[in-house]
Design a protein around this motif. Structure first.
Motif, PDB file in Angstrom:
ATOM      1  N   ILE A   1       0.783  -1.266   0.023  1.00 23.16           N
ATOM      2  CA  ILE A   1       0.007   0.093  -0.003  1.00 23.16           C
ATOM      3  C   ILE A   1       0.836   1.189  -0.132  1.00 23.16           C
ATOM      4  O   ILE A   1       0.645   2.181  -0.780  1.00 23.16           O
ATOM      5  CB  ILE A   1      -1.071   0.049   1.319  1.00 23.16           C
ATOM      6  CG1 ILE A   1      -2.024  -1.096   1.189  1.00 23.16           C
ATOM      7  CG2 ILE A   1      -1.650   1.487   1.345  1.00 23.16           C
ATOM      8  CD1 ILE A   1      -3.018  -0.867  -0.156  1.00 23.16           C
ATOM      9  N   HIS A   2       1.997   1.170   0.828  1.00 21.56           N
ATOM     10  CA  HIS A   2       2.840   2.472   0.861  1.00 21.56           C
ATOM     11  C   HIS A   2       3.499   2.636  -0.368  1.00 21.56           C
ATOM     12  O   HIS A   2       3.666   3.629  -1.056  1.00 21.56           O
ATOM     13  CB  HIS A   2       4.188   2.053   1.687  1.00 21.56           C
ATOM     14  CG  HIS A   2       5.207   2.963   1.708  1.00 21.56           C
ATOM     15  ND1 HIS A   2       5.285   3.880   2.859  1.00 21.56           N
ATOM     16  CD2 HIS A   2       6.102   3.076   1.063  1.00 21.56           C
ATOM     17  CE1 HIS A   2       6.406   4.581   2.894  1.00 21.56           C
ATOM     18  NE2 HIS A   2       7.056   4.135   1.423  1.00 21.56           N
ATOM     19  N   GLU A   3       3.793   1.686  -1.082  1.00 19.67           N
ATOM     20  CA  GLU A   3       4.448   1.639  -2.647  1.00 19.67           C
ATOM     21  C   GLU A   3       3.342   2.181  -3.523  1.00 19.67           C
ATOM     22  O   GLU A   3       3.616   2.821  -4.485  1.00 19.67           O
ATOM     23  CB  GLU A   3       5.045   0.515  -3.160  1.00 19.67           C
ATOM     24  CG  GLU A   3       6.214  -0.090  -2.178  1.00 19.67           C
ATOM     25  CD  GLU A   3       7.328   0.833  -1.960  1.00 19.67           C
ATOM     26  OE1 GLU A   3       7.476   1.584  -2.751  1.00 19.67           O
ATOM     27  OE2 GLU A   3       7.782   0.752  -1.039  1.00 19.67           O
ATOM     28  N   THR A   4       2.058   1.552  -3.548  1.00 16.55           N
ATOM     29  CA  THR A   4       1.053   2.162  -4.101  1.00 16.55           C
ATOM     30  C   THR A   4       0.855   3.801  -4.066  1.00 16.55           C
ATOM     31  O   THR A   4       0.488   4.646  -4.984  1.00 16.55           O
ATOM     32  CB  THR A   4      -0.354   1.569  -4.062  1.00 16.55           C
ATOM     33  OG1 THR A   4       0.129   0.024  -4.097  1.00 16.55           O
ATOM     34  CG2 THR A   4      -1.380   1.845  -4.816  1.00 16.55           C
ATOM     35  N   VAL A   5       0.808   4.203  -2.785  1.00 23.81           N
ATOM     36  CA  VAL A   5       0.913   5.481  -2.617  1.00 23.81           C
ATOM     37  C   VAL A   5       1.948   6.452  -3.430  1.00 23.81           C
ATOM     38  O   VAL A   5       1.441   7.495  -3.940  1.00 23.81           O
ATOM     39  CB  VAL A   5       0.900   6.027  -0.915  1.00 23.81           C
ATOM     40  CG1 VAL A   5       1.033   7.540  -0.695  1.00 23.81           C
ATOM     41  CG2 VAL A   5      -0.050   5.325  -0.235  1.00 23.81           C
ATOM     42  N   HIS A   6       3.185   5.919  -3.399  1.00 21.11           N
ATOM     43  CA  HIS A   6       4.023   6.654  -4.262  1.00 21.11           C
ATOM     44  C   HIS A   6       3.881   6.467  -5.737  1.00 21.11           C
ATOM     45  O   HIS A   6       4.058   7.608  -6.489  1.00 21.11           O
ATOM     46  CB  HIS A   6       5.301   5.709  -4.296  1.00 21.11           C
ATOM     47  CG  HIS A   6       6.261   5.862  -2.910  1.00 21.11           C
ATOM     48  ND1 HIS A   6       6.356   7.156  -2.148  1.00 21.11           N
ATOM     49  CD2 HIS A   6       6.893   5.055  -2.164  1.00 21.11           C
ATOM     50  CE1 HIS A   6       7.022   7.146  -1.303  1.00 21.11           C
ATOM     51  NE2 HIS A   6       7.393   5.763  -0.933  1.00 21.11           N
ATOM     52  N   VAL A   7       3.219   5.588  -6.608  1.00 21.31           N
ATOM     53  CA  VAL A   7       2.598   5.610  -7.631  1.00 21.31           C
ATOM     54  C   VAL A   7       1.658   6.629  -7.827  1.00 21.31           C
ATOM     55  O   VAL A   7       1.534   7.411  -8.775  1.00 21.31           O
ATOM     56  CB  VAL A   7       1.837   4.247  -8.045  1.00 21.31           C
ATOM     57  CG1 VAL A   7       1.273   4.447  -9.261  1.00 21.31           C
ATOM     58  CG2 VAL A   7       2.725   2.993  -8.213  1.00 21.31           C
TER      59      VAL A   7
ATOM     60  N   SER B   1      11.314  10.751   8.820  1.00 16.57           N
ATOM     61  CA  SER B   1      10.638   9.986   7.564  1.00 16.57           C
ATOM     62  C   SER B   1       9.756   8.722   7.932  1.00 16.57           C
ATOM     63  O   SER B   1       9.722   8.672   9.221  1.00 16.57           O
ATOM     64  CB  SER B   1      12.027   9.299   6.762  1.00 16.57           C
ATOM     65  OG  SER B   1      11.565   8.950   5.398  1.00 16.57           O
ATOM     66  N   TYR B   2       9.264   7.965   7.139  1.00 11.95           N
ATOM     67  CA  TYR B   2       8.457   7.043   7.285  1.00 11.95           C
ATOM     68  C   TYR B   2       7.249   7.023   8.551  1.00 11.95           C
ATOM     69  O   TYR B   2       6.754   8.021   8.693  1.00 11.95           O
ATOM     70  CB  TYR B   2       9.271   5.734   7.258  1.00 11.95           C
ATOM     71  CG  TYR B   2      10.043   5.478   6.226  1.00 11.95           C
ATOM     72  CD1 TYR B   2       9.382   4.973   5.237  1.00 11.95           C
ATOM     73  CD2 TYR B   2      11.471   5.640   6.189  1.00 11.95           C
ATOM     74  CE1 TYR B   2      10.122   4.660   3.911  1.00 11.95           C
ATOM     75  CE2 TYR B   2      12.037   5.184   5.165  1.00 11.95           C
ATOM     76  CZ  TYR B   2      11.479   4.869   3.934  1.00 11.95           C
ATOM     77  OH  TYR B   2      12.280   4.765   2.659  1.00 11.95           O
ATOM     78  N   ARG B   3       7.392   6.097   9.477  1.00 12.91           N
ATOM     79  CA  ARG B   3       6.478   6.446  10.637  1.00 12.91           C
ATOM     80  C   ARG B   3       6.601   7.537  11.445  1.00 12.91           C
ATOM     81  O   ARG B   3       5.476   8.030  11.937  1.00 12.91           O
ATOM     82  CB  ARG B   3       6.593   5.077  11.521  1.00 12.91           C
ATOM     83  CG  ARG B   3       6.486   3.884  10.706  1.00 12.91           C
ATOM     84  CD  ARG B   3       6.633   2.640  11.769  1.00 12.91           C
ATOM     85  NE  ARG B   3       6.769   1.397  10.857  1.00 12.91           N
ATOM     86  CZ  ARG B   3       6.055   0.125  11.085  1.00 12.91           C
ATOM     87  NH1 ARG B   3       5.484  -0.067  12.098  1.00 12.91           N
ATOM     88  NH2 ARG B   3       6.108  -0.718  10.098  1.00 12.91           N
TER      89      ARG B   3
ATOM     90  N   VAL C   1       7.886  13.018   1.586  1.00 14.08           N
ATOM     91  CA  VAL C   1       7.288  11.982   0.456  1.00 14.08           C
ATOM     92  C   VAL C   1       7.219  10.775   1.363  1.00 14.08           C
ATOM     93  O   VAL C   1       5.871  10.073   1.089  1.00 14.08           O
ATOM     94  CB  VAL C   1       8.402  11.856  -0.494  1.00 14.08           C
ATOM     95  CG1 VAL C   1       7.934  10.746  -1.492  1.00 14.08           C
ATOM     96  CG2 VAL C   1       8.860  13.117  -1.258  1.00 14.08           C
ATOM     97  N   GLU C   2       8.201  10.139   2.213  1.00 20.64           N
ATOM     98  CA  GLU C   2       7.946   8.933   2.655  1.00 20.64           C
ATOM     99  C   GLU C   2       6.803   9.123   3.673  1.00 20.64           C
ATOM    100  O   GLU C   2       6.241   8.168   4.347  1.00 20.64           O
ATOM    101  CB  GLU C   2       9.256   8.466   3.307  1.00 20.64           C
ATOM    102  CG  GLU C   2      10.329   8.054   2.190  1.00 20.64           C
ATOM    103  CD  GLU C   2       9.775   6.915   1.434  1.00 20.64           C
ATOM    104  OE1 GLU C   2       8.914   6.550   1.433  1.00 20.64           O
ATOM    105  OE2 GLU C   2      10.572   6.980   0.168  1.00 20.64           O
ATOM    106  N   GLY C   3       6.980  10.292   4.557  1.00 16.09           N
ATOM    107  CA  GLY C   3       5.817  10.545   5.748  1.00 16.09           C
ATOM    108  C   GLY C   3       4.450  10.436   5.132  1.00 16.09           C
ATOM    109  O   GLY C   3       3.530   9.820   5.645  1.00 16.09           O
TER     110      GLY C   3
HETATM  111 ZN   LIG Z   1       8.467   4.955   0.438  1.00 18.30          ZN
END
Ligand SMILES: [Zn+2]
Length: 348
Positions: free
Chosen positions: A240-246, A290-292, A260-262
Motif C-alpha cells: 500500500i505504501h508503494e502504491t501511494v508512491h505511484v 521519515s516513514y512512521r 514524501v515517505e511520511g
Molecule cells: Zn517509500
C-alpha cells in the motif's frame, strides 16, 4: 532504507490493529489479459462508454468474474458487452451468479450483447460471464450494472496491477493477492491525495524478485523483495505504501524525502491499517525522521490544525510548489516549532 528496516522491525505491535473497511469491496478477475488500457475495472466504473477488452480472442473456457468481499442483496443485474460502435457483442455466453463465489448457476443468456436478470437468492457473492464457445474476437465488457442493497460504489479511478513474479515463481500467488488489495484501495488512496486535474495511472506493474531491502517504486513500477515478503506474508501495508508512491506521482525535484515517505506511511498507517504503527521512541523521534515518524507527525498536524493538510502538501509536491514555509501558512507556526511541539506530546 535503514530506517525502513528499523520501522519494519518495530511492526510487532499488531494486536491493536483494526483493519479499516476496504472502500471497494469488490474484485474483478478474468482468465483473459487486458488489452493495454482497456482494464477490467472499466466494466464497473459507471460509464457505459468505457470498456474492458481482452488482448486476445476469447475461448470457450474463458470467464470474467466480479466478486464481492461480502455477499450482498442484489435486486437486478444487467451486463452490456461489445464496443460502443456496436461490434463484438457477446452472444454465446451465460450470465451466472454465485452465493458463495464457488458454485455458479445461470441467471440469463446473452442476446445481442446484453444479459439481465433478477436473482432469487437472498445474497449474491459473485457475478460471472462464462463463455460457451470460442469467439473470433476479443471479449469486450462495457458495464456491469448492479442494483444492490446497500449500493456498491463503482470504481472512480479504475486501475489494474499486473504481476511479474518470474524471478520468484513461489511468490506469484502472494503477489496476485497483494495486487488485488492495492487495486481495491486505489480509489481511497486517490481520494486522500486528490488534486485538481490530476489523473492517476491505470496500469501498475508489480514485480517480485530476488533483491535486498523491502520494496521500491519507480514511476508506475513497484518492485518488492521475494525474501522479505516470504518472511512477512502479512505485510500488504508495505505494498500500500508503494502504491501511494505511484499515486503521488511527483515528477518535480525539490520535495524532501522525509515528507514524501511520511505521506506514504501516513496513508498506510492512518487510513489502511490504523493502530499498526507501533510505539515511537520519544528520545530519538524527529518530525523529519521519515516513514512512521513523519507519518505520525502529519497525523498530529492533521488532527490539530488542518484536516486537509496532507491533501494540500501532496498537491504542492505534485505541482512543484512545495517549500518549507508552507507549514507556517497552513498552521501559523514554522516547521521546526511544530516538530518540537509534536515531540513534547510524545513525552507525556
Ligand atoms: Zn517509500
Amino acid at each position: 532504507m535503514l530506517l525502513r528496516l528499523l520501522a519494519v522491525a518495530l511492526s510487532f505491535c499488531v494486536s491493536l490493529s483494526i483493519r479499516a473497511e476496504s472502500p471497494h469491496a469488490a474484485t474483478i478477475e478474468s482468465t483473459l489479459a487486458s488489452d493495454g488500457d482497456r482494464i477490467r475495472q472499466l466494466a464497473f466504473d459507471g460509464d457505459k462508454k468505457s470498456y474492458f477488452a481482452s488482448a486476445k480472442n476469447a475461448s470457450a473456457s474463458d470467464h470474467f468474474t466480479f466478486t464481492l468481499d461480502k455477499p450482498l442483496v442484489v435486486r437486478s443485474i444487467q451486463v452490456l458487452t461489445g464496443r460502443p460502435d456496436g461490434s463484438q457483442k457477446l452472444t454465446a455466453a451465460a450470465l451466472e451468479i454465485s452465493t458463495d463465489g464457488e458454485r455458479f448457476e445461470e441467471l440469463a443468456t446473452f442476446r445481442a450483447g446484453a444479459a439481465a436478470g433478477k436473482p432469487k437468492d437472498e445474497k449474491i457473492r459473485a457475478v460471472r460471464i462464462q463463455l460457451k464457445k470460442d469467439l473470433k474476437h476479443p471479449l469486450v465488457v462495457r458495464e456491469i450494472v448492479l442494483d444492490a442493497d446497500p449500493a456498491l460504489a463503482v470504481f472512480k479511478h479504475p486501475v489494474e496491477f499486473t504481476v511479474d513474479a518470474s524471478d520468484a515463481p513461489e511468490m506469484k500467488e502472494w503477489a496476485e493477492k497483494s495486487a488485488r488489495i492495492c487495486e481495491r484501495w486505489y480509489d481511497r488512496i486517490n481520494d486522500e491525495l486528490k488534486s485538481p486535474r490530476f489523473q492517476p495511472t491505470r496500469r501498475v506493474r508489480m514485480t517480485i524478485k530476488k533483491m535486498k531491502g523491502v520494496a521500491y517504486t519507480s514511476g508506475t513500477d513497484i518492485v518488492g523483495s521475494a525474501a522479505f515478503f516470504k518472511d512477512h506474508p502479512d505485510d500488504f501495508g508495505a505494498m500500500i505504501h508503494e502504491t501511494v508512491h505511484v499515486v503521488q506521482s511527483y515528477r518535480v525535484p525539490g520535495n524532501p524525502g522525509w515528507l514524501v515517505e511520511g505521506v506514504a506511511d501516513y496513508v498506510r498507517f492512518f487510513k489502511y491499517e490504523p493502530g499498526k504503527i507501533g510505539p515511537l521512541n520519544p528520545r530519538i523521534v524527529r518530525h523529519d525522521g521519515s516513514y512512521r515518524m513523519s507519518a505520525a507527525f502529519l497525523a498530529y498536524l492533521t488532527e490539530k490544525y488542518d484536516k486537509e493538510l496532507v491533501r494540500k502538501l501532496n498537491k504542492m509536491m505534485r505541482e512543484g510548489e512545495y517549500k518549507k514555509e508552507v507549514f507556517q501558512k497552513l498552521t501559523g507556526k514554522p516547521l521546526d516549532k511544530l516538530g518540537e511541539e509534536w515531540k513534547a506530546t510524545l513525552k507525556r
